[in-house]
Design an enzyme around this catalytic site. Structure first.
Site, PDB file in Angstrom:
ATOM      1  N   GLU A  10      31.076-100.320 -78.000  1.00 56.67           N
ATOM      2  CA  GLU A  10      31.612 -99.281 -77.119  1.00 56.67           C
ATOM      3  C   GLU A  10      31.808 -99.747 -75.676  1.00 56.67           C
ATOM      4  O   GLU A  10      32.019 -98.932 -74.784  1.00 56.67           O
ATOM      5  CB  GLU A  10      30.675 -98.057 -77.136  1.00 56.67           C
ATOM      6  CG  GLU A  10      30.613 -97.348 -78.475  1.00 56.67           C
ATOM      7  CD  GLU A  10      31.813 -96.417 -78.692  1.00 56.67           C
ATOM      8  OE1 GLU A  10      32.599 -96.220 -77.747  1.00 56.67           O
ATOM      9  OE2 GLU A  10      31.942 -95.891 -79.814  1.00 56.67           O
ATOM     10  N   TRP A  38      36.184 -84.658 -82.082  1.00 60.04           N
ATOM     11  CA  TRP A  38      35.647 -85.247 -83.313  1.00 60.04           C
ATOM     12  C   TRP A  38      35.417 -84.121 -84.308  1.00 60.04           C
ATOM     13  O   TRP A  38      34.581 -83.240 -84.085  1.00 60.04           O
ATOM     14  CB  TRP A  38      34.337 -85.983 -83.020  1.00 60.04           C
ATOM     15  CG  TRP A  38      33.690 -86.573 -84.238  1.00 60.04           C
ATOM     16  CD1 TRP A  38      34.208 -87.543 -85.051  1.00 60.04           C
ATOM     17  CD2 TRP A  38      32.416 -86.222 -84.796  1.00 60.04           C
ATOM     18  NE1 TRP A  38      33.335 -87.830 -86.076  1.00 60.04           N
ATOM     19  CE2 TRP A  38      32.228 -87.038 -85.945  1.00 60.04           C
ATOM     20  CE3 TRP A  38      31.424 -85.319 -84.446  1.00 60.04           C
ATOM     21  CZ2 TRP A  38      31.090 -86.965 -86.731  1.00 60.04           C
ATOM     22  CZ3 TRP A  38      30.281 -85.233 -85.222  1.00 60.04           C
ATOM     23  CH2 TRP A  38      30.109 -86.051 -86.352  1.00 60.04           C
ATOM     24  N   ALA A  39      36.210 -84.124 -85.364  1.00 60.88           N
ATOM     25  CA  ALA A  39      36.120 -83.078 -86.383  1.00 60.88           C
ATOM     26  C   ALA A  39      36.376 -83.724 -87.736  1.00 60.88           C
ATOM     27  O   ALA A  39      37.468 -83.596 -88.319  1.00 60.88           O
ATOM     28  CB  ALA A  39      37.123 -81.971 -86.099  1.00 60.88           C
ATOM     29  N   GLY A  67      37.329 -89.761 -87.932  1.00 60.72           N
ATOM     30  CA  GLY A  67      37.240 -88.314 -87.772  1.00 60.72           C
ATOM     31  C   GLY A  67      37.661 -87.796 -86.420  1.00 60.72           C
ATOM     32  O   GLY A  67      37.392 -86.634 -86.091  1.00 60.72           O
ATOM     33  N   LYS A  68      38.344 -88.617 -85.637  1.00 64.32           N
ATOM     34  CA  LYS A  68      38.755 -88.197 -84.290  1.00 64.32           C
ATOM     35  C   LYS A  68      40.192 -87.688 -84.299  1.00 64.32           C
ATOM     36  O   LYS A  68      41.012 -88.092 -85.127  1.00 64.32           O
ATOM     37  CB  LYS A  68      38.605 -89.364 -83.312  1.00 64.32           C
ATOM     38  CG  LYS A  68      37.153 -89.799 -83.140  1.00 64.32           C
ATOM     39  CD  LYS A  68      37.042 -91.082 -82.346  1.00 64.32           C
ATOM     40  CE  LYS A  68      35.592 -91.569 -82.348  1.00 64.32           C
ATOM     41  NZ  LYS A  68      35.456 -92.908 -81.739  1.00 64.32           N
ATOM     42  N   LYS A  90      41.831 -72.475 -76.960  1.00 65.52           N
ATOM     43  CA  LYS A  90      41.063 -72.552 -78.197  1.00 65.52           C
ATOM     44  C   LYS A  90      41.573 -73.716 -79.032  1.00 65.52           C
ATOM     45  O   LYS A  90      42.761 -74.054 -78.980  1.00 65.52           O
ATOM     46  CB  LYS A  90      41.167 -71.258 -79.013  1.00 65.52           C
ATOM     47  CG  LYS A  90      40.211 -70.154 -78.557  1.00 65.52           C
ATOM     48  CD  LYS A  90      40.115 -69.058 -79.593  1.00 65.52           C
ATOM     49  CE  LYS A  90      39.285 -67.877 -79.095  1.00 65.52           C
ATOM     50  NZ  LYS A  90      37.876 -68.246 -78.836  1.00 65.52           N
ATOM     51  N   GLU A 280      28.416 -90.297 -83.509  1.00 66.52           N
ATOM     52  CA  GLU A 280      29.117 -89.354 -82.634  1.00 66.52           C
ATOM     53  C   GLU A 280      28.169 -88.312 -82.034  1.00 66.52           C
ATOM     54  O   GLU A 280      28.417 -87.806 -80.940  1.00 66.52           O
ATOM     55  CB  GLU A 280      30.262 -88.680 -83.391  1.00 66.52           C
ATOM     56  CG  GLU A 280      31.381 -89.630 -83.784  1.00 66.52           C
ATOM     57  CD  GLU A 280      31.998 -90.350 -82.579  1.00 66.52           C
ATOM     58  OE1 GLU A 280      32.122 -89.730 -81.511  1.00 66.52           O
ATOM     59  OE2 GLU A 280      32.361 -91.537 -82.721  1.00 66.52           O
ATOM     60  N   VAL A 281      27.091 -88.009 -82.732  1.00 64.96           N
ATOM     61  CA  VAL A 281      26.087 -87.112 -82.149  1.00 64.96           C
ATOM     62  C   VAL A 281      25.381 -87.819 -80.994  1.00 64.96           C
ATOM     63  O   VAL A 281      25.118 -87.221 -79.945  1.00 64.96           O
ATOM     64  CB  VAL A 281      25.079 -86.636 -83.218  1.00 64.96           C
ATOM     65  CG1 VAL A 281      23.919 -85.871 -82.580  1.00 64.96           C
ATOM     66  CG2 VAL A 281      25.787 -85.756 -84.249  1.00 64.96           C
ATOM     67  N   ASP A 304      13.306 -79.795 -73.849  1.00 61.28           N
ATOM     68  CA  ASP A 304      12.708 -78.690 -74.587  1.00 61.28           C
ATOM     69  C   ASP A 304      12.487 -79.067 -76.048  1.00 61.28           C
ATOM     70  O   ASP A 304      13.265 -79.827 -76.639  1.00 61.28           O
ATOM     71  CB  ASP A 304      13.638 -77.473 -74.515  1.00 61.28           C
ATOM     72  CG  ASP A 304      13.130 -76.314 -75.352  1.00 61.28           C
ATOM     73  OD1 ASP A 304      12.080 -75.758 -74.993  1.00 61.28           O
ATOM     74  OD2 ASP A 304      13.761 -75.997 -76.373  1.00 61.28           O
ATOM     75  N   GLU A 359       8.313 -81.571 -73.455  1.00 67.77           N
ATOM     76  CA  GLU A 359       7.565 -80.392 -73.880  1.00 67.77           C
ATOM     77  C   GLU A 359       6.994 -80.694 -75.265  1.00 67.77           C
ATOM     78  O   GLU A 359       7.636 -80.481 -76.288  1.00 67.77           O
ATOM     79  CB  GLU A 359       8.462 -79.148 -73.941  1.00 67.77           C
ATOM     80  CG  GLU A 359       7.656 -77.879 -74.200  1.00 67.77           C
ATOM     81  CD  GLU A 359       8.421 -76.792 -74.943  1.00 67.77           C
ATOM     82  OE1 GLU A 359       7.992 -75.635 -74.878  1.00 67.77           O
ATOM     83  OE2 GLU A 359       9.421 -77.100 -75.613  1.00 67.77           O
TER      84      GLU A 359
END
Length: 663
Positions: A10, A38-39, A67-68, A90, A280-281, A304, A359
């Site tokens: 990258e 990304w879907a 997936g892009k 949208k 991608e996450v 959190d 946390e």
């Protein structure tokens, strides 16, 4: 492995973690707009909105590898961008099942909820004159004193308060109180206000409830001008289940950013759980951290739900006894651990002064050790057992039954070399079903008997004194940093409850009554003044940055605790009825001591029983494992004081050896 892959594939983690420059909507120098999503499970993607009269098919994305999807919009004839600032958009997702779904981009920078509408709308945010930060980031504090804050409740008015209100009315109070760090909750956009900000729907959007992104930037810039650092309460442990205005099912599948059920669902929270092994996450979450650091100039994060992230069982039904088998085994989610290590490595490499707080209630070893040592890389963890202990004591024990040894154990029970943030109460302790420490102590008498124009009732007297003692003991003994939730410093009454159907959408308990401080004769001001002077005294003598305390006494019969930290001696007398006279206390350093902070001063709601001109002299008489000791003539019941050892003028100017006592 993550880091080496990012470096190789990258172009380095600086570029990878700034993917908000290539995903979502981005304007180029020539005013072209490049949109990328990304879907992976989608059959087709289209863009619709105000700019094209809400045509669902006129602007298709082009399918790319992995997936892009990508769409390029040339500028208008007048060279202005095709999509105007502050207009609605949208993404239209066509699934392989033939469904047509309307979605908000996961990278959306702003979302609003129009009146009488449940679903949030994606708004393109590209102001012609964006806010420019003026002030540099403050230097990382050695002693971290955190003011935990929620912008929406930061006003006595029964409404959602604004970023501007916080900047104008709350920041000056925080500065006056001596806090050098603000931890901002509920900033990441969340559709459900009563979730306290923990059900995030748009990860890159600052909540529009309180104002615009530019107003949040001004808040942070103003805090920096006051030498206050600002941390974001970041939620990467889970995400809202919302689909139309959240991340869930963005591409029509049950996974995408998350694990498929059941692993991808949190049984108690009713939310979705990220797939931290997905490339991608990782791009999305790491870029999210960079976005808040770069665009808004936050100085770090409170992560959190770290306990939920680290274990496949998410901490549900686990008591965590401290046995190492609880921390090392198949129940540990290694993908989550590696994500947290990667996040901390990236943040601390790019921003050496960045502050990260975990946390975590489990006590996982090495959470606050460096990644190079095999740790997770956090700077601090929250000492979550301390507030639970205070609530348990106030609920279950008579004053005579308070166990000094158990209190000291709870306050000092932390892994050596791993920094903790101590706190007597945070927002967690008085959401619906519980109440603030002040309300546990004084309850309904706070409505009628808090005036200093009338004698203190026994309940108010006890509550005022213990409120100060609990906070100073926690501040001095419990950690390497200190946290207070907004308003609790002055004994805010009652509890927190956000507008919801169950309370007829009332804001009565979703506000902070700072107006109580504006009436001088109310005793809230006395608690405020003590909290302020406690912080200022720590700022002078630096016990939070000092090594752990040496506790020389925890006397059950006398209800006295004595300890030294950072050359400061603290004495506390928790006995409800008995003062201690000619009381011998152990000290390490010989010399002359004088009182520097005394909770029994009248200005703090005390009884003024100590003479501040008194000088205390040590004797070379060993006592309680110390080489020196001294007699303190009077330690009144429920009273705290601070003593400072005399030094040479040169040493005193350098704020060197000090002693604190709370009695």
């Amino acid at each position: 492995q993550h880091i080496s892959s990012i470096l190789g594939l990258e172009g380095g983690f600086d570029q990878f973690t700034r993917s908000y420059r290539t995903f979502g909507v981005n304007r180029m120098a020539d005013n072209r707009l490049v949109l990328r999503e990304w879907a992976p499970a989608a059959e087709a993607l289209f863009l619709t909105g105000d700019f094209n009269g809400w045509d669902n098919f006129s602007h298709p994305y082009e399918k790319k590898e992995f997936g892009k999807w990508e769409l390029c919009l040339p500028p208008k004839h007048d060279k202005s961008p095709a999509i105007e600032h502050n207009t609605k958009l949208k993404v239209v997702v066509h699934t392989k099942k033939g469904e047509r779904l309307y979605r908000i981009s996961p990278w959306a920078k702003y979302a609003i909820q129009t009146e009488k509408q449940v679903i949030y709308d994606w708004v393109h945010w590209d102001p012609p004159q964006p806010y420019l930060h003026i002030h540099p980031r403050p230097k990382k504090p050695q002693s971290l004193r955190i003011y935990e804050s929620h912008v929406g409740i930061a006003s006595p008015d029964p409404k959602v308060a604004s970023y501007t209100n916080f900047t104008t009315n709350v920041l000056p109070r925080i500065k006056d109180l001596g806090y050098n760090c603000i931890q901002l909750m509920a900033v990441m956009e969340h559709a459900y206000y009563a979730s306290f900000g923990y059900q995030v729907t748009s990860f890159f959007a600052a909540s529009s409830r309180y104002g615009t992104p530019e107003e949040l930037k001004q808040l942070i810039d103003t805090a920096h001008s006051l030498d206050i650092v600002v941390l974001l309460d970041v939620v990467h442990s889970h995400a809202s289940q919302n689909t139309e205005d959240g991340l869930n099912s963005f591409d029509g599948s049950d996974s995408c950013f998350f694990h498929s059920p059941p692993r991808g669902e949190h049984a108690l929270w009713g939310s979705r759980l990220f797939n931290y092994s997905s490339w991608e996450v990782l791009r999305f979450l790491l870029s999210n951290l960079r976005w808040w650091m770069e665009e808004y100039r936050f100085d770090g994060f409170r992560f959190d739900g770290v306990t939920s992230m680290m274990y496949h069982h998410h901490g549900i039904g686990s008591m965590f006894s401290g046995d190492y088998s609880e921390y090392f085994g198949l129940q540990v989610d290694e993908d989550s651990l590696v994500y947290l290590m990667t996040a901390n490595h990236v943040l601390h490499t790019l921003y050496p002064d960045c502050i990260t707080i975990a946390e975590d209630v489990s006590g996982m070893p090495a959470v606050c050790r460096s990644v190079a040592e095999g740790g997770l890389g956090f700077d601090y963890r929250l000492a979550m057992a301390i507030p639970d202990k205070w609530i348990q004591i106030l609920k279950e024990l008579a004053d005579e039954a308070w166990d000094m040894g158990n209190i000291v154990y709870t306050l000092t029970n932390r892994r050596y070399g791993e920094n903790c943030i101590a706190y007597a109460e945070s927002h967690d302790q008085f959401v619906v079903g519980d109440k603030s420490l002040a309300f546990w102590l004084m309850d309904k008498e706070m409505y009628t008997n808090m005036s200093s124009l009338i004698p203190m009732t026994p309940v108010i007297d006890r509550g005022i004194q213990l409120h100060k003692m609990i906070r100073l003991l926690t501040h001095a003994l419990g950690g390497e940093g200190y946290l207070n939730f907004m308003g609790n410093e002055f004994g805010h009454p009652e509890w927190l409850d956000f507008p919801r159907k169950g309370n007829n959408e009332s804001y009565h308990y979703a506000r902070r009554q700072y107006n109580l401080l504006d009436t001088d004769h109310l005793r809230y001001r006395q608690l405020y003044d003590f909290d302020r002077d406690m912080n200022r005294t720590e700022d002078k003598y630096g016990w939070l940055a000092a090594p752990p305390a040496f506790v020389s006494a925890k006397h059950e019969g006398d209800k006295v605790i004595v300890f030294e930290r950072g050359n400061v001696l603290f004495l506390l007398n928790f006995h409800p009825t008995r003062s201690q006279t000619n009381y011998r206390v152990a000290v390490a350093s010989p010399g002359k001591y004088t009182i520097k902070l005394d909770s029994d001063e009248v200005q703090y709601g005390g009884h003024g029983r100590l003479d501040h001109n008194t000088e205390f002299f040590t004797e070379p008489q060993p006592f309680n494992e110390r080489d020196n000791s001294m007699l303190v003539r009077n330690i009144s019941e429920r009273e705290n004081s601070m003593l400072l050892r005399n030094t040479s003028e040169r040493e005193r100017d350098a704020s060197l050896p000090a002693l604190v006592s709370q009695l």
